[in-house]
Enzyme design. Structure first.
Site, PDB file in Angstrom:
ATOM      1  N   ALA A  55     -23.596  17.526  -2.889  1.00  9.02           N
ATOM      2  CA  ALA A  55     -23.094  18.641  -3.302  1.00  9.02           C
ATOM      3  C   ALA A  55     -22.268  19.480  -2.752  1.00  9.02           C
ATOM      4  CB  ALA A  55     -24.197  19.710  -3.952  1.00  9.02           C
ATOM      5  N   ARG A  90     -16.531  14.728 -10.879  1.00  6.44           N
ATOM      6  CA  ARG A  90     -18.093  14.592 -10.916  1.00  6.44           C
ATOM      7  C   ARG A  90     -18.734  15.835 -11.583  1.00  6.44           C
ATOM      8  NH1 ARG A  90     -21.710  12.215  -6.219  1.00  6.44           N
ATOM      9  NH2 ARG A  90     -22.838  11.732  -7.953  1.00  6.44           N
ATOM     10  N   ASP A 242     -28.228  19.979  -6.489  1.00  4.45           N
ATOM     11  CA  ASP A 242     -26.938  19.949  -6.873  1.00  4.45           C
ATOM     12  C   ASP A 242     -26.598  21.088  -7.842  1.00  4.45           C
ATOM     13  OD1 ASP A 242     -28.000  17.038  -6.412  1.00  4.45           O
ATOM     14  OD2 ASP A 242     -25.551  16.892  -6.409  1.00  4.45           O
TER      15      ASP A 242
HETATM   16  O1  MRU Z   1     -25.138  11.290  -6.154  1.00  2.00           O
HETATM   17  P1  MRU Z   1     -25.134  12.102  -4.604  1.00  2.00           P
HETATM   18  O2  MRU Z   1     -25.208  11.046  -3.779  1.00  2.00           O
HETATM   19  O3  MRU Z   1     -23.938  12.872  -4.668  1.00  2.00           O
HETATM   20  O4  MRU Z   1     -26.140  13.072  -4.920  1.00  2.00           O
HETATM   21  C1  MRU Z   1     -26.835  13.867  -3.739  1.00  2.00           C
HETATM   22  C2  MRU Z   1     -27.903  14.636  -4.180  1.00  2.00           C
HETATM   23  O5  MRU Z   1     -28.647  14.513  -5.280  1.00  2.00           O
HETATM   24  C3  MRU Z   1     -28.351  15.454  -3.030  1.00  2.00           C
HETATM   25  O6  MRU Z   1     -29.819  15.421  -2.968  1.00  2.00           O
HETATM   26  C4  MRU Z   1     -27.908  16.838  -3.282  1.00  2.00           C
HETATM   27  O7  MRU Z   1     -26.357  16.487  -3.734  1.00  2.00           O
HETATM   28  C5  MRU Z   1     -28.053  17.764  -2.094  1.00  2.00           C
HETATM   29  S1  MRU Z   1     -27.041  17.535  -0.898  1.00  2.00           S
HETATM   30  C6  MRU Z   1     -27.020  18.353   0.469  1.00  2.00           C
END
Ligand code: MRU
Length: 360
Positions: A55, A90, A242
């Site tokens: 995120a 996204r 997120d």
């Molecule tokens: O699909 P992604 O790899 O973007 O998902 C990432 C996550 O779910 C993380 O746990 C979240 O973004 C926290 S990142 C500091």
């Protein structure tokens, strides 16, 4: 953080000042490749194809995407077009919207001639702020780990899901920032790393970055966490997120909710680490209101990795005609969350406690 002993971030301005560079995270852990993003389309593609992910890093890349767009045209129309293209990249991580809105609010009032340089400077500020925020998350979260160690007088076992380490941010990470801070301060610890199907961010990214830093860790399949908790092998769960709603519901990588249920059933503290820009103050009910990204079925029906000859291969793991669904995220209700580790301290996951996080 360091890679092979060299300081490194996940995104940085190119030396010629005309682009930003990123690590292509789709190639890790087997290949180290950096990619140059020169324009809006490059930035949007890097987010959509998950060359950058996590995120906070998505938010910073989007901010640079707006700045790159301003290098080509500074009109109001170009600004609006850049914001809407990036916003669609996204859907779940609210940091994307946060980064874009901050850029729009900063750039829109400026005269067109001043926009390009100002946008670049603002994106760089957002990136620097992310680093400082995560360092604070690390400081606050490390106290929790240190307390458990003082009580237990043995290495602290921490379970994490997906990748919420430095690769998911500009530096330090969110869920892993406390791990790095405690480890660097000499607290003995060990991390259980969920592989995190279907894209295996745990196996490919979390395991890689913990290994680079020398943090003891063990890779486990996604379904092992409950068993480990039943047998006293997990002292603490820390995950990233997120999007968090104003009442403390937490949206994170698919499978997080099941870890929270298992933690609740076994009295294992379950914490969520986040920078305050991950809070969506407009939403309350995370299960009903947070948009959940659905990605290509191929991510479920196929798996990729390195074969014995060192070649990257993708193989199919189910019958040809098997239909697959690929929900990227789930929501953990606030009642299952032991606390939120933020740059402003650790607070309970409820509306009253979270009010302090909204104060400027
Ligand atoms: O699909 P992604 O790899 O973007 O998902 C990432 C996550 O779910 C993380 O746990 C979240 O973004 C926290 S990142 C500091």
């Amino acid at each position: 953080m360091k890679v092979n002993g060299q300081p490194c971030r996940t995104i940085w301005p190119a030396p010629d000042g005309r682009a930003v560079e990123i690590i292509d995270q789709t190639r890790l852990p087997h290949t180290w490749v950096t990619v140059r993003l020169e324009n809006l389309i490059d930035a949007e593609r890097a987010i959509r194809d998950m060359q950058v992910r996590g995120a906070p890093l998505i938010g910073v890349t989007a901010a640079y995407g707006v700045a790159l767009a301003m290098r080509h045209s500074t009109s109001d129309a170009a600004l609006e077009a850049a914001c809407s293209v990036l916003l669609a990249a996204r859907p779940t991580a609210v940091n994307l919207r946060w980064g874009i809105e901050r850029m729009r609010e900063f750039v829109a009032p400026l005269p067109e001639g001043a926009r390009a340089d100002a946008a670049w400077a603002e994106a760089a500020r957002i990136a620097e702020e992310d680093v400082a925020i995560n360092a604070e998350i690390g400081r606050h979260g490390a106290e929790l780990i240190r307390d458990i160690h003082q009580h237990k007088q043995a290495p602290v076992n921490i379970l994490t899901h997906c990748n919420a380490g430095w690769l998911a941010t500009v530096d330090w990470g969110t869920a892993l920032a406390p791990v790095y801070a405690a480890f660097d301060a000499g607290v003995p610890l060990h991390v259980w790393v969920d592989e995190t199907r279907p894209r295996n961010q745990g196996a490919s990214l979390t395991a890689w970055e913990l290994g680079q830093h020398g943090v003891p860790h063990t890779l486990i399949v996604d379904n092992a966490g409950g068993h480990l908790m039943q047998h006293g092998q997990v002292d603490l769960v820390i995950v990233g997120c997120d999007r968090v709603t104003a009442r403390g519901d937490v949206c994170n990588k698919i499978g997080t909710y099941l870890k929270a249920l298992a933690a609740h059933d076994n009295n294992v503290p379950f914490y969520v680490a986040l920078p305050t820009p991950t809070i969506d103050w407009y939403l309350q009910d995370g299960i009903r209101e947070i948009p959940i990204e659905e990605r290509a079925a191929e991510e479920v029906t196929h798996i990729s990795g390195r074969d014995r000859d060192g070649q990257m291969r993708q193989v199919q793991i189910c019958p040809d005609s098997t239909p697959a669904a690929n929900y990227g995220f789930d929501v953990t209700p606030a009642r299952l969350v032991g606390g939120l580790i933020t740059e402003r301290g650790v607070v309970a996951a409820n509306a009253a406690a979270m009010k302090v996080l909204g104060a400027t």
